[in-house]
Design an enzyme around this catalytic site. Structure first.
Site, PDB file in Angstrom:
ATOM      1  N   TRP A  63       0.842  -1.207   0.000  1.00  0.00           N
ATOM      2  CA  TRP A  63       0.000   0.000   0.000  1.00  0.00           C
ATOM      3  C   TRP A  63       0.872   1.249   0.000  1.00  0.00           C
ATOM      4  O   TRP A  63       0.587   2.216  -0.706  1.00  0.00           O
ATOM      5  CB  TRP A  63      -0.972   0.003   1.174  1.00  0.00           C
ATOM      6  CG  TRP A  63      -1.954  -1.128   1.121  1.00  0.00           C
ATOM      7  CD1 TRP A  63      -2.108  -2.127   2.036  1.00  0.00           C
ATOM      8  CD2 TRP A  63      -2.909  -1.399   0.079  1.00  0.00           C
ATOM      9  NE1 TRP A  63      -3.099  -2.991   1.626  1.00  0.00           N
ATOM     10  CE2 TRP A  63      -3.599  -2.576   0.445  1.00  0.00           C
ATOM     11  CE3 TRP A  63      -3.239  -0.768  -1.122  1.00  0.00           C
ATOM     12  CZ2 TRP A  63      -4.611  -3.134  -0.349  1.00  0.00           C
ATOM     13  CZ3 TRP A  63      -4.234  -1.322  -1.914  1.00  0.00           C
ATOM     14  CH2 TRP A  63      -4.911  -2.490  -1.521  1.00  0.00           C
ATOM     15  N   ASP A  87      -1.882   6.885   6.177  1.00  0.00           N
ATOM     16  CA  ASP A  87      -2.911   5.952   5.726  1.00  0.00           C
ATOM     17  C   ASP A  87      -3.203   5.058   6.931  1.00  0.00           C
ATOM     18  O   ASP A  87      -2.387   4.236   7.315  1.00  0.00           O
ATOM     19  CB  ASP A  87      -2.361   5.126   4.544  1.00  0.00           C
ATOM     20  CG  ASP A  87      -3.312   4.007   4.103  1.00  0.00           C
ATOM     21  OD1 ASP A  87      -4.371   3.824   4.734  1.00  0.00           O
ATOM     22  OD2 ASP A  87      -2.979   3.318   3.116  1.00  0.00           O
ATOM     23  N   LYS A  93     -12.150  -1.720   6.649  1.00  0.00           N
ATOM     24  CA  LYS A  93     -11.348  -2.597   7.508  1.00  0.00           C
ATOM     25  C   LYS A  93     -11.862  -2.519   8.947  1.00  0.00           C
ATOM     26  O   LYS A  93     -12.212  -3.513   9.538  1.00  0.00           O
ATOM     27  CB  LYS A  93      -9.868  -2.205   7.460  1.00  0.00           C
ATOM     28  CG  LYS A  93      -9.291  -2.008   6.059  1.00  0.00           C
ATOM     29  CD  LYS A  93      -9.110  -3.301   5.307  1.00  0.00           C
ATOM     30  CE  LYS A  93      -8.783  -3.157   3.826  1.00  0.00           C
ATOM     31  NZ  LYS A  93      -7.692  -2.320   3.440  1.00  0.00           N
TER      32      LYS A  93
HETATM   33  C1  LIG Z   1      -7.097  -1.931   2.084  1.00  0.00           C
HETATM   34  C2  LIG Z   1      -6.075  -0.884   2.153  1.00  0.00           C
HETATM   35  C3  LIG Z   1      -5.946   0.109   1.166  1.00  0.00           C
HETATM   36  C4  LIG Z   1      -6.804   0.135  -0.074  1.00  0.00           C
HETATM   37  O1  LIG Z   1      -8.054   0.608   0.210  1.00  0.00           O
HETATM   38  P1  LIG Z   1      -9.155   0.837  -0.923  1.00  0.00           P
HETATM   39  O2  LIG Z   1     -10.245   1.472  -0.139  1.00  0.00           O
HETATM   40  O3  LIG Z   1      -9.502  -0.501  -1.485  1.00  0.00           O
HETATM   41  O4  LIG Z   1      -8.575   1.729  -1.959  1.00  0.00           O
HETATM   42  C5  LIG Z   1      -4.991   1.091   1.344  1.00  0.00           C
HETATM   43  N1  LIG Z   1      -4.181   1.100   2.416  1.00  0.00           N
HETATM   44  C6  LIG Z   1      -4.273   0.161   3.374  1.00  0.00           C
HETATM   45  C7  LIG Z   1      -3.364   0.223   4.557  1.00  0.00           C
HETATM   46  C8  LIG Z   1      -5.219  -0.860   3.280  1.00  0.00           C
HETATM   47  O5  LIG Z   1      -5.305  -1.796   4.228  1.00  0.00           O
END
Ligand SMILES: *Cc1c(COP(=O)(O)O)cnc(C)c1O
Length: 356
Positions: free
Chosen positions: A99, A166, A190
């Site tokens: 990511w 993030d 998540k």
């Molecule tokens: C799942 C995830 C993403 C991607 O998220 P989307 O909403 O599918 O774009 C980005 N960063 C992390 C840390 C993730 O776990």
């Protein structure tokens, strides 16, 4: 059979959030219409989004000068929206997994990117601890929890420049000092709600510093000014997110949640550490409370498929590891009950006993 839901995302949600969503889909608050049938500009929806924002602010103790936005596009769109809005010349990134790499790739479209440290040398099984952040960077970007590798920072680092995180997969798992960050973003699916809504927490003094023009929809200012209602927001995901946060508040908020998460993760980590068959993949001081990755020790590698089948028979769902790590991953977000973690460990112990 009772299922134990270890999915990595979209993932388990509190039952009460699902029940209240189901009711609202049939009829919202006795108004004679479904939440799916009302205007996003109605007072009924305004009350929902206001409550969602208020819960965000309350649960994370967000200082008054920050805004909370609910957008579409996922965390992946933020990989480009962040540099579009904030990167004028140079940005610093910590590379802790796939990511982070995707975020770096987008940032490179907008300017110079300094990768201050990377854990790629060990397939991202740790979070680098010593690095220096260039003082002339426009911002420093981290990924607080690396969903695929099961590593997590679990603290708020210091940065001489505005910090961006993030937090898709660990927001609301612990208290966060939001004042240390300029911007925090994540996909809700998540730990915060269902797929379809992306949260952004930001201070507006970081905006307006880039030379380029920004398309209206990609400009944070648009969404701040319009209270996330510039266009039609993801109405139903925002409702379920609000219900999820109400549940979290009900159990005592993020401080209480962190205690539960530590106890929950320790059930599995303690077992893996004493097991003769399973072994954890993340370095101990980088271990995540949200995603726990483990494999079979070398001499039992050929038993991985058999364990997968065995665990299915016991109701375990979603424990296959990401293809870039292999083995197994138990995602144990806030809504995962303690019993499910215990059931997984019981299942692992039973398999180990029979196959050692
Ligand atoms: C799942 C995830 C993403 C991607 O998220 P989307 O909403 O599918 O774009 C980005 N960063 C992390 C840390 C993730 O776990």
């Amino acid at each position: 059979m009772k299922k134990h839901n270890f999915n990595a995302g979209p993932a388990i949600l509190p039952k009460v959030a699902l029940e209240n969503t189901a009711k609202a889909v049939i009829e919202l608050n006795n108004i004679g219409m479904s939440i799916l049938e009302i205007s996003h500009r109605s007072k009924d929806f305004q009350a929902i989004i206001d409550e969602a924002v208020a819960l965000f602010k309350e649960l994370l103790n967000i200082p008054p000068q920050y805004h909370v936005l609910f957008l579409g596009g996922g965390a992946s769109l933020q990989f480009c929206m962040v540099p579009f809005n904030l990167l004028n010349k140079k940005a610093a990134y910590l590379e802790t997994g796939v990511w982070a790499k995707k975020a770096i790739k987008e940032a490179k479209l907008f300017g110079e990117v300094v990768v201050v440290a990377s854990s790629a040398d060990k397939n991202f099984n740790y979070v680098p601890k010593s690095y220096s952040i260039p003082a002339d960077a426009d911002y420093f970007h981290i990924t607080s929890n690396n969903t695929i590798y099961g590593t997590e920072m679990r603290f708020d680092p210091e940065s001489p420049v505005p910090m961006v995180a993030d937090m898709s997969s660990d927001i609301f798992s612990r208290p966060v000092d939001v004042s240390k960050y300029a911007l925090i973003y994540g996909g809700a699916q998540k730990n915060t709600g269902p797929a379809g809504v992306t949260f952004v927490i930001l201070r507006d003094d970081i905006l307006g510093k880039v030379d380029r023009k920004i398309p209206t929809m990609l400009d944070y200012k648009t969404h701040i000014e319009e209270g996330s209602l510039f266009n039609t927001p993801p109405v139903l995901p925002i409702f379920t997110l609000k219900e999820t946060l109400k549940w979290l508040k009900g159990i005592g908020g993020v401080k209480e949640m962190e205690k539960i998460n530590i106890a929950k993760a320790n059930i599995l980590y303690d077992y893996v550490d004493r097991s003769k068959m399973f072994v954890g993949t993340a370095e101990k001081d980088s271990r995540s409370l949200m995603n726990i990755c483990f494999v079979m020790q070398e001499k039992y590698k050929d038993k991985e498929d058999a364990f997968m089948e065995f665990s299915k028979g016991k109701g375990m769902v979603g424990i296959k590891g990401h293809r870039s790590v292999g083995g197994f991953r138990a995602s144990c977000y806030n809504a995962l009950p303690m019993e499910s973690m215990q059931a997984l460990v019981d299942c692992m112990a039973e398999f180990e006993k029979a196959n050692l």
